[in-house]
Design a protein around this motif. Structure first.
Motif, short mmCIF file in Angstrom:
data_model
loop_
_atom_site.label_atom_id
_atom_site.label_comp_id
_atom_site.label_asym_id
_atom_site.label_seq_id
_atom_site.Cartn_x
_atom_site.Cartn_y
_atom_site.Cartn_z
N ASP A 4 28.55 0.73 -71.94
CA ASP A 4 27.47 1.10 -72.85
C ASP A 4 27.97 1.43 -74.25
O ASP A 4 27.25 2.05 -75.04
CB ASP A 4 26.69 2.30 -72.29
CG ASP A 4 26.15 2.05 -70.90
OD1 ASP A 4 25.54 0.97 -70.70
OD2 ASP A 4 26.35 2.89 -70.01
N ILE A 11 29.11 5.61 -77.49
CA ILE A 11 27.95 5.06 -76.78
C ILE A 11 26.98 4.42 -77.77
O ILE A 11 26.67 4.97 -78.83
CB ILE A 11 27.25 6.17 -75.96
CG1 ILE A 11 28.18 6.69 -74.85
CG2 ILE A 11 25.94 5.67 -75.36
CD1 ILE A 11 28.65 5.65 -73.83
N TRP A 15 21.27 2.19 -76.33
CA TRP A 15 21.28 2.68 -74.94
C TRP A 15 20.67 4.08 -74.90
O TRP A 15 19.82 4.38 -74.06
CB TRP A 15 22.71 2.69 -74.39
CG TRP A 15 22.78 3.19 -72.97
CD1 TRP A 15 22.64 2.46 -71.83
CD2 TRP A 15 22.95 4.56 -72.56
NE1 TRP A 15 22.71 3.28 -70.73
CE2 TRP A 15 22.91 4.56 -71.14
CE3 TRP A 15 23.14 5.75 -73.23
CZ2 TRP A 15 23.06 5.74 -70.39
CZ3 TRP A 15 23.29 6.92 -72.48
CH2 TRP A 15 23.24 6.90 -71.08
N SER A 18 16.99 4.11 -75.43
CA SER A 18 16.22 3.66 -74.25
C SER A 18 16.15 4.76 -73.20
O SER A 18 15.13 4.90 -72.51
CB SER A 18 16.80 2.36 -73.67
OG SER A 18 18.00 2.61 -73.01
N GLN A 19 17.20 5.59 -73.08
CA GLN A 19 17.12 6.71 -72.13
C GLN A 19 16.06 7.71 -72.57
O GLN A 19 15.31 8.26 -71.76
CB GLN A 19 18.48 7.43 -72.02
CG GLN A 19 19.64 6.55 -71.62
CD GLN A 19 19.37 5.78 -70.35
OE1 GLN A 19 19.06 6.35 -69.30
NE2 GLN A 19 19.44 4.46 -70.43
#
Ligand SMILES: CC(C)(COP(=O)(O)OP(=O)(O)OC[C@H]1O[C@@H](n2cnc3c(N)ncnc32)[C@H](O)[C@@H]1OP(=O)(O)O)[C@@H](O)C(=O)NCCC(=O)NCCS
Length: 110
Positions: A4, A11, A15, A18-19
């Motif tokens: 990721d 990171i 990503w 989206s979390q």
């Protein structure tokens, strides 16, 4: 996880976003008692990088509620070391719309 990461080795912001979106959608769905769709993301700030191995937690709070929409403040916090403090790494204002089975907006049921 290493898969990721971005080219800096941190990171990837997408990503993380989206979390936050997933966490906010669960929060909104429970508020509306129906399916929801994300219609807008505002005021998104990436405050500190997230590192491989960090434990990420998203916190949601309702900012306001309209006829069919809900504005939800979302923050992501990370724990970098076992038993260490949490650090706030992102914040954003996400808007979700309650939708029916056909994907049309419908009034939020509370
Ligand atoms: C969500 C969706 C059904 C809304 O349809 P729409 O035709 O824009 O509906 P409306 O114009 O009636 O707006 C519905 C509500 O959203 C709000 N809204 C619409 N666009 C918005 C925007 N850009 N920012 C903030 N709120 C917005 C409206 O103010 C309204 O709120 P209210 O009923 O509380 O007053 C449609 O835009 C859609 O399907 N978008 C794609 C969603 C998607 O794929 N998301 C990603 C994956 S979940």
């Amino acid at each position: 996880m290493p898969a990721d990461t971005n080219s800096n080795g941190d990171i990837f912001g997408g990503w993380l976003l989206s979390q936050m979106d997933l966490g906010g959608a669960v929060f909104a769905r429970n508020l509306a008692h129906s399916r929801v769709a994300t219609v807008a993301i505002e005021a998104m700030s990436f405050i500190h990088p997230v590192l491989v191995g960090d434990i990420v937690t998203c916190f949601a709070s309702l900012q306001s509620i309209g006829r069919t929409s809900m504005k939800i403040d979302l923050e992501a916090w990370v724990q970098r070391h076992t038993d260490g403090p949490l650090h706030r790494v992102t914040e954003g204002l996400f808007t979700y719309v309650a939708i029916d089975e056909a994907g049309r907006p419908h009034p939020v049921r509370r």
